[in-house]
Design an enzyme around this catalytic site. Sequence first.
Site, PDB file in Angstrom:
ATOM      1  N   GLU A 291      33.823  17.066 -89.575  1.00 11.98           N
ATOM      2  CA  GLU A 291      34.179  15.650 -88.765  1.00 11.98           C
ATOM      3  C   GLU A 291      34.316  14.631 -89.090  1.00 11.98           C
ATOM      4  OE1 GLU A 291      33.881  17.078 -85.770  1.00 11.98           O
ATOM      5  OE2 GLU A 291      32.259  18.781 -86.255  1.00 11.98           O
TER       6      GLU A 291
ATOM      7  N   HIS B 294      38.191  15.336 -88.338  1.00 13.19           N
ATOM      8  CA  HIS B 294      38.390  14.940 -87.434  1.00 13.19           C
ATOM      9  C   HIS B 294      39.091  13.636 -87.388  1.00 13.19           C
ATOM     10  CE1 HIS B 294      38.553  18.436 -85.316  1.00 13.19           C
ATOM     11  NE2 HIS B 294      37.567  18.783 -85.632  1.00 13.19           N
TER      12      HIS B 294
HETATM   13 ZN    ZN Z   1      36.192  20.505 -85.141  1.00 12.64          ZN
END
Ligand code: ZN
Length: 496
Positions: free
Chosen positions: A261, A264
């Site tokens: 994450e 991202h």
């Molecule tokens: Zn992902």
Amino acid sequence: MSNAFESLAKIQADLNALGAASALMDWDQQTYMPAGGAEARAVQSSILSRMRHEIATSDAMERAIREAEEAAESEEELALVRIHRRSFDKATKLTPQFVEEKSRLTSEGHEVWVKARRGNDFGLFRPVLEKLVEMAREEAEQYGIDDHVYTTLLDLYEEGATKADCDRMFDAIRGPLVDLVAEIRDCGRQPDNGFLFGDWPIEPQRAFTERIAGAVGFDFDRGRQDTAPHPFCTGWSVGDIRLTTRFERYLGSAIFGTLHEAGHGMYEQGSPKNWDRTPLAGGVSLGIHESQSRTWENLVGRSRGFWTRFLPDLQQAFPSLASVGLDDFVRAVNRVEPSLIRVEADELTYNLHIMIRYELECDLLTGALAVADLPEAWNEKYRSYLGIVPESDSNGCLQDVHWSMGALGYFPTYSMGNLLSVQFWTTMTQEIGDPEAGFAEGRFEPVFEWLREKIYSVGSLKTPRDLVLSVTGRPMGAEDYLAHMSAKYRGLYGLA
Ligand code: ZN
């Protein structure tokens, strides 16, 4: 920006504010909202969505886009009108009746799917899935099918990607991956990873995961991490990006979930500040986004260099790991084992799970496979690609949420992300050398800076295809990925 862009910017600001409110409510729902809030939240969210849709499809919006299209000159202006035009066309293609019917069917479908999965009852879900597949076909028709029904649906998630791209990708990786996984399974050198399972206290997990996310480059002055049952990353400004993770019996869930994450999140944080709250900011597509999460999760986070730096810290936080050696630890976090559940799959088998879903989706959409025959077809593909067969449909064709939401055409973006992460990485190492030696000393800036310059700072300025071309000099391919996987896992498992 010229005057023609002013009315577009005003409408865009309204859309952005409503979108931010929706995203914040969604984040809250998945992290802190008490169960009692669900009913009111659903109503409030759907009202905000309706307001956004009305603005996004308004005559004023169409006029503003047209005027901006005529005036656009700079690269930024051209990109901005391209993105707006694409969103406007998509938003206005579906009939209001269809949108309403889809929303009704997917919320009902989700409820039925939850029950069917819990009770291992495919028969319960079957009629709903039949309607959802029918509806996906109808949706593609309303958007317009120029190439193939699958291409139209895939384009919603990955601009410009086609069914032919997916076929090429899976045709290239199918044989080599199936063979390599089988070789690993049969070699009898499975590393022990039992020491990674336990009743781990939460606070040290929180502290450790935040330390590694910060070390690789996630900016906690412009973001934070909380917990959610299904981890995700969201945000509403380059100055406010939210990560989530989860704390499980497998210690790797939190560690690799956070790195994923954070990948991202760094992509989102890396957009230029002057693009904030415009469609130019943020990741350009699901596939490119996934390439960034996989980079930090797998290429950095599962490397020997990374653990040379962080294993001592982890051992300090969790003393039961004190006697685990570096080599054993690295082998354990890279253990490959065919399994039934996609979200728990290792790096190597993951794409096989995606390929199975892709093949089945194509057959369902073209009518080559009837929904009634899905469980059998699913199990047959698991037998042939992974050498295992689900003992129940709950652990088979009922396991993923996507189809219950009417999201067909989504899965291949996961595999694209895996391939692209290695293609970008290969280009990076050609340009700046192999950065792994620096990881041992905690130096991740060379990777971060390269990604920031080539990918993060580009936001959504270029299309996914143009971005890949401009960074790597060629379209997405499987060569780098296959070479990397073969070298890495042959090395780890001592295969010839
Ligand atoms: Zn992902």
